[in-house]
Design a protein around this motif. Structure first.
Motif, short mmCIF file in Angstrom:
data_model
loop_
_atom_site.label_atom_id
_atom_site.label_comp_id
_atom_site.label_asym_id
_atom_site.label_seq_id
_atom_site.Cartn_x
_atom_site.Cartn_y
_atom_site.Cartn_z
N LEU A 1 0.86 -1.19 0.00
CA LEU A 1 0.00 0.00 0.00
C LEU A 1 0.90 1.23 0.00
O LEU A 1 1.93 1.26 0.65
N GLU A 2 0.49 2.24 -0.76
CA GLU A 2 1.32 3.44 -0.87
C GLU A 2 1.11 4.35 0.33
O GLU A 2 0.30 5.27 0.31
N VAL A 3 1.86 4.05 1.39
CA VAL A 3 1.77 4.85 2.62
C VAL A 3 3.14 4.88 3.28
O VAL A 3 3.86 3.87 3.32
N LYS A 4 3.53 6.05 3.77
CA LYS A 4 4.79 6.20 4.49
C LYS A 4 4.56 5.79 5.94
O LYS A 4 3.58 6.22 6.55
N VAL A 5 5.44 4.95 6.48
CA VAL A 5 5.31 4.50 7.86
C VAL A 5 6.44 5.08 8.69
O VAL A 5 7.62 4.89 8.37
N THR A 6 6.10 5.81 9.75
CA THR A 6 7.09 6.39 10.65
C THR A 6 6.80 5.91 12.07
O THR A 6 5.76 5.30 12.33
#
Length: 201
Positions: free
Chosen positions: A166-171
């Motif tokens: 999925l196109e999501v940035k994880v921080t």
């Protein structure tokens, strides 16, 4: 065998108070006695507030927060940034981050952490709901604000695996949160610093 020092109603009040986190049997007895002494000032209003909470409090079907509305006031607030979602273990963590006021975003409450020893697996947590929210689109960043415990980090890695593709940035939270620390016990300044200096997972 200990002697009964009060009627069954008072004993029941003490037993129920002793189940509240932070209150042991002695503290529960002191709290019950204080409530009884201040019957009109405290006990009656508390009883009414508990009855009202029982009737009106709901769990938000979107994020898992507790409120008197579903969806909750955080989810329906149009002023909140829609593209960032902070993932927390528990509602207490959500409230702690809200008190810090570092970010005006939305949340997702997992309802705990993965713990095989306690029999808590992925299906016992609100992880599928998180994946569904991200899959719907509109979420650009997920901030994993889980506790710095073995269970918290295991849960974070599992979530990262589930979000793969999925196109999501994880921080994740960075400076300020000690290893082994729990969000609900940290001060607002520490939480704010941790959110502002978050790093890629």
């Amino acid at each position: 065998m200990s002697k009964r020092i009060a009627g069954p109603e008072i004993e029941r009040l003490i037993q129920l108070l002793a189940k509240v986190p932070g209150l042991g049997p002695r503290s529960a007895r002191r709290a019950a006695l204080h409530l009884i002494k201040k019957k009109e000032l405290l006990l009656a209003p508390l009883s009414a507030a508990l009855a009202e909470a029982l009737e009106k409090v709901r769990v938000c079907s979107v994020c898992g927060n507790v409120d008197t509305a579903d969806p909750c006031t955080i989810c329906t607030d149009p002023r909140r940034e829609q593209a960032t979602l902070i993932v927390v273990e528990d509602v207490a963590d959500l409230w702690a981050l809200e008190r810090a006021g570092a970010m005006n975003v939305r949340y997702h409450v997992l309802g705990g952490t993965l713990s095989p020893l306690d029999g808590i697996g992925p299906d016992d947590l609100n992880i599928a709901g998180l994946v569904a929210r991200v899959a719907e689109g509109g979420v650009a960043e997920i901030v994993l604000a889980v506790n710095a415990t073995v269970e918290g980090q295991t849960t974070a890695h599992y979530i990262i695996d589930r979000l793969a593709g999925l196109e999501v940035k994880v921080t994740r939270l960075a400076h300020g949160v000690p290893v082994g620390g729990e969000l609900d016990y940290l001060d607002e300044g520490t939480l704010a610093a941790a959110l502002k200096s978050r790093t890629a997972f």
